[in-house]
Write an enzyme that holds these catalytic residues in place. Structure first.
Site, PDB file in Angstrom:
ATOM      1  N   ASP A 111      -7.386  -6.394  -1.329  1.00  0.00           N
ATOM      2  CA  ASP A 111      -6.412  -5.430  -0.819  1.00  0.00           C
ATOM      3  C   ASP A 111      -5.779  -4.745  -2.029  1.00  0.00           C
ATOM      4  O   ASP A 111      -6.239  -4.875  -3.152  1.00  0.00           O
ATOM      5  CB  ASP A 111      -5.350  -6.113   0.064  1.00  0.00           C
ATOM      6  CG  ASP A 111      -4.530  -7.166  -0.676  1.00  0.00           C
ATOM      7  OD1 ASP A 111      -4.791  -7.411  -1.884  1.00  0.00           O
ATOM      8  OD2 ASP A 111      -3.620  -7.762  -0.070  1.00  0.00           O
TER       9      ASP A 111
ATOM     10  N   HIS B 101       0.816  -1.208   0.000  1.00  0.00           N
ATOM     11  CA  HIS B 101       0.000   0.000   0.000  1.00  0.00           C
ATOM     12  C   HIS B 101       0.851   1.261   0.000  1.00  0.00           C
ATOM     13  O   HIS B 101       0.486   2.262  -0.641  1.00  0.00           O
ATOM     14  CB  HIS B 101      -0.952  -0.021   1.189  1.00  0.00           C
ATOM     15  CG  HIS B 101      -1.983  -1.106   1.105  1.00  0.00           C
ATOM     16  ND1 HIS B 101      -2.839  -1.419   2.132  1.00  0.00           N
ATOM     17  CD2 HIS B 101      -2.301  -1.963   0.092  1.00  0.00           C
ATOM     18  CE1 HIS B 101      -3.635  -2.416   1.766  1.00  0.00           C
ATOM     19  NE2 HIS B 101      -3.326  -2.758   0.531  1.00  0.00           N
TER      20      HIS B 101
END
Length: 262
Positions: free
Chosen positions: A145, A90
């Site tokens: 995700d 991320h």
């Protein structure tokens, strides 16, 4: 450019090429690849010379998502391993999407799970005609995700996103183009040439203007009309009040091609 174990990073004429390089493991994301992806993203975003980025995979697949073997080996500690991988992944996605240089994702083969998510982060996404896309997460009892729950509804709408994430429907490159998920599907043997051509075009352009386009589009679904217009006003004023902005004006007046430097 730094040397990495699980990916390669090269730069030529203002264009960087970042290649996921675990072909024997379908370029799946383990802790090392995720960490190196973050490190490479920081290096790219801090570069004064990189003006466009191509992200692709080595081998027949773009990225199969998370490394299931690594998850199995983690046993009861799998939650911690996944938190570490997603922290790196991320951070990498945030750096790449918020830097000025445009990102071209060249999807060279199957993109599943986090690989599907990675394909979505491009400002331009080119997919080989043989590429396939599937969320895959719920097939192993997982959930998405890698930014897909952010980007996918914005690209294709909620209903189609729900179908992809709940049923793991597999899309062809042509379907992904038709749905607006990728910019264009191209012949397999033309993928990297097309990506390089696009990257060279963008690298010759005004990097600060490109960065402002990325910034404005990132906020567009979250702001009111008046706020977004104010952001546009501030943005165009800031980029035009630079050497590149002045060069663009002078080139237009002189009927010549501008030479952007910033």
């Amino acid at each position: 450019m730094s040397t990495y174990n699980t990916l390669t990073l090269e730069e030529s004429n203002g264009v960087a090429t970042l290649t996921l390089n675990r072909p024997d493991a379908a370029n799946a994301l383990n802790v090392e690849l995720a960490r190196e992806l973050m490190q490479a993203a920081i290096e790219i975003s801090e570069s004064a010379t990189i003006r466009a980025l191509i992200l692709t995979g080595n081998g027949k697949l773009f990225c199969a998502g998370g490394d299931i073997q690594a998850f199995a080996e983690a046993g009861d500690q799998v939650g911690g391993v996944i938190k570490e991988i997603t922290a790196y992944l991320h951070a990498a996605i945030s750096r790449l999407t918020r830097m000025n240089a445009p990102v071209i994702v060249a999807v060279n083969g199957a993109a599943a799970g986090a690989g599907f998510s990675l394909a979505l982060i491009g400002d331009i996404v080119l997919a080989a005609e043989s590429a396939k896309f599937t969320m895959a997460y719920t097939g192993i009892g997982a959930s998405p995700d890698g930014s897909s729950t952010y980007f996918l509804p914005r690209l294709i709408g909620l209903r189609r996103t729900q179908e992809l994430m709940l049923t793991n429907r597999r899309l062809t490159a042509a379907e992904a183009e038709d749905w607006g998920m990728v910019t264009r599907a191209v012949a397999d043997d033309e993928l990297m040439a097309e990506a390089s051509k696009m990257a060279a075009q963008l690298a010759a352009g005004p990097r600060l203007s490109h960065g402002m386009v990325k910034k404005l589009l990132a906020s567009t679904f979250n702001e009111s009309l008046e706020t977004q217009m104010e952001l546009e006003s501030q943005g165009i004023a800031s980029v035009m009040n630079t050497a590149d902005g002045r060069e663009g004006i002078e080139a237009f007046k002189g009927k010549r091609k501008p030479e952007f430097k910033l």
